[in-house]
Design a protein around this motif. Sequence first.
Motif, PDB file in Angstrom:
ATOM      1  N   PHE A   1     -13.239 -16.708  35.770  1.00 36.33           N
ATOM      2  CA  PHE A   1     -14.562 -17.256  36.131  1.00 36.33           C
ATOM      3  C   PHE A   1     -15.300 -17.731  34.888  1.00 36.33           C
ATOM      4  CE2 PHE A   1     -14.476 -13.704  39.525  1.00 36.33           C
ATOM      5  CZ  PHE A   1     -13.603 -14.436  40.313  1.00 36.33           C
ATOM      6  N   GLY A   2     -14.591 -18.103  33.838  1.00 36.65           N
ATOM      7  CA  GLY A   2     -15.239 -18.572  32.617  1.00 36.65           C
ATOM      8  C   GLY A   2     -16.127 -17.519  31.982  1.00 36.65           C
ATOM      9  N   GLY A   3     -15.806 -16.245  32.223  1.00 36.12           N
ATOM     10  CA  GLY A   3     -16.594 -15.157  31.640  1.00 36.12           C
ATOM     11  C   GLY A   3     -17.832 -14.802  32.446  1.00 36.12           C
ATOM     12  N   TYR A   4     -18.017 -15.448  33.620  1.00 34.94           N
ATOM     13  CA  TYR A   4     -19.187 -15.169  34.458  1.00 34.94           C
ATOM     14  C   TYR A   4     -19.216 -13.694  34.865  1.00 34.94           C
ATOM     15  CZ  TYR A   4     -22.200 -15.168  38.581  1.00 34.94           C
ATOM     16  OH  TYR A   4     -23.162 -14.882  39.497  1.00 34.94           O
ATOM     17  N   GLN A   5     -20.298 -12.990  34.556  1.00 33.90           N
ATOM     18  CA  GLN A   5     -20.457 -11.558  34.856  1.00 33.90           C
ATOM     19  C   GLN A   5     -19.202 -10.782  34.475  1.00 33.90           C
ATOM     20  OE1 GLN A   5     -21.630 -11.383  39.005  1.00 33.90           O
ATOM     21  NE2 GLN A   5     -23.763 -11.811  38.508  1.00 33.90           N
ATOM     22  N   SER A   6     -18.695 -11.058  33.275  1.00 35.02           N
ATOM     23  CA  SER A   6     -17.409 -10.482  32.881  1.00 35.02           C
ATOM     24  C   SER A   6     -17.460  -8.963  32.787  1.00 35.02           C
ATOM     25  CB  SER A   6     -16.951 -11.071  31.553  1.00 35.02           C
ATOM     26  OG  SER A   6     -17.895 -10.785  30.540  1.00 35.02           O
ATOM     27  N   GLU A   7     -18.679  -8.385  32.624  1.00 32.25           N
ATOM     28  CA  GLU A   7     -18.773  -6.927  32.574  1.00 32.25           C
ATOM     29  C   GLU A   7     -18.353  -6.302  33.902  1.00 32.25           C
ATOM     30  OE1 GLU A   7     -22.694  -8.652  33.783  1.00 32.25           O
ATOM     31  OE2 GLU A   7     -21.255  -9.049  32.206  1.00 32.25           O
ATOM     32  N   LEU A   8     -18.402  -7.066  34.997  1.00 27.81           N
ATOM     33  CA  LEU A   8     -17.952  -6.566  36.293  1.00 27.81           C
ATOM     34  C   LEU A   8     -16.572  -7.087  36.659  1.00 27.81           C
ATOM     35  CD1 LEU A   8     -21.122  -7.041  38.519  1.00 27.81           C
ATOM     36  CD2 LEU A   8     -20.178  -4.897  37.671  1.00 27.81           C
ATOM     37  N   TRP A   9     -16.399  -8.407  36.539  1.00 32.55           N
ATOM     38  CA  TRP A   9     -15.233  -9.027  37.163  1.00 32.55           C
ATOM     39  C   TRP A   9     -13.981  -8.992  36.306  1.00 32.55           C
ATOM     40  CZ3 TRP A   9     -16.625  -8.190  41.612  1.00 32.55           C
ATOM     41  CH2 TRP A   9     -17.915  -8.481  42.068  1.00 32.55           C
ATOM     42  N   THR A  10     -14.012  -8.253  35.177  1.00 32.92           N
ATOM     43  CA  THR A  10     -12.753  -7.981  34.485  1.00 32.92           C
ATOM     44  C   THR A  10     -12.179  -6.638  34.935  1.00 32.92           C
ATOM     45  OG1 THR A  10     -13.907  -7.010  32.611  1.00 32.92           O
ATOM     46  CG2 THR A  10     -13.283  -9.326  32.421  1.00 32.92           C
ATOM     47  N   TYR A  11     -12.959  -5.921  35.783  1.00 32.63           N
ATOM     48  CA  TYR A  11     -12.477  -4.620  36.272  1.00 32.63           C
ATOM     49  C   TYR A  11     -12.295  -4.563  37.780  1.00 32.63           C
ATOM     50  CZ  TYR A  11     -13.740  -3.195  31.598  1.00 32.63           C
ATOM     51  OH  TYR A  11     -13.820  -3.117  30.246  1.00 32.63           O
ATOM     52  N   PHE A  12     -12.880  -5.516  38.484  1.00 33.03           N
ATOM     53  CA  PHE A  12     -12.794  -5.499  39.945  1.00 33.03           C
ATOM     54  C   PHE A  12     -12.394  -6.876  40.445  1.00 33.03           C
ATOM     55  CE2 PHE A  12     -15.827  -2.302  38.626  1.00 33.03           C
ATOM     56  CZ  PHE A  12     -15.293  -1.180  39.240  1.00 33.03           C
ATOM     57  N   CYS A  13     -11.435  -6.904  41.407  1.00 32.00           N
ATOM     58  CA  CYS A  13     -10.955  -8.200  41.874  1.00 32.00           C
ATOM     59  C   CYS A  13     -11.952  -8.844  42.824  1.00 32.00           C
ATOM     60  CB  CYS A  13      -9.579  -8.063  42.522  1.00 32.00           C
ATOM     61  SG  CYS A  13      -9.572  -7.222  44.112  1.00 32.00           S
TER      62      CYS A  13
END
Length: 119
Positions: A40-52
């Motif tokens: 997602f281009g790093g969008y909200q990466s604090e969440l979406w690198t851990y949850f699909c």
Amino acid sequence: MSNYNWCHGPECHTQQTQSRVRGSGDNKVLRTIKIKQGRFGGYQSELWTYFCNQRCLFDFIRKHITSIIAIAPRRDALETPIKVKKEKYKSYRYEFNSGTNNETRRVPYQATRTTLESK
Ligand SMILES: [Zn+2]
């Protein structure tokens, strides 16, 4: 360091989607989703690198909410100083079918606008 995480959703590997199917023949399984970092281009990466997806995020929160809250418990209300500004201005309301020929009338009235401003 690896450039992916496994989804942390506790039920991720039980959701029946084709994207989770791995294996061959009669040895197929549903596998936890592998998440590439920076999707997602790093969008909200604090969440979406851990949850699909949101379901996995909320499954995790529901399961671990007590532990999550224990990290940073809130025992008192927080406050932010704010300035409340009220101003009167002239506005109009519409009265339908209230004119002499049942037309809509535009009626002026004194309105109040409340705005919040940071201090
Ligand atoms: Zn997941």
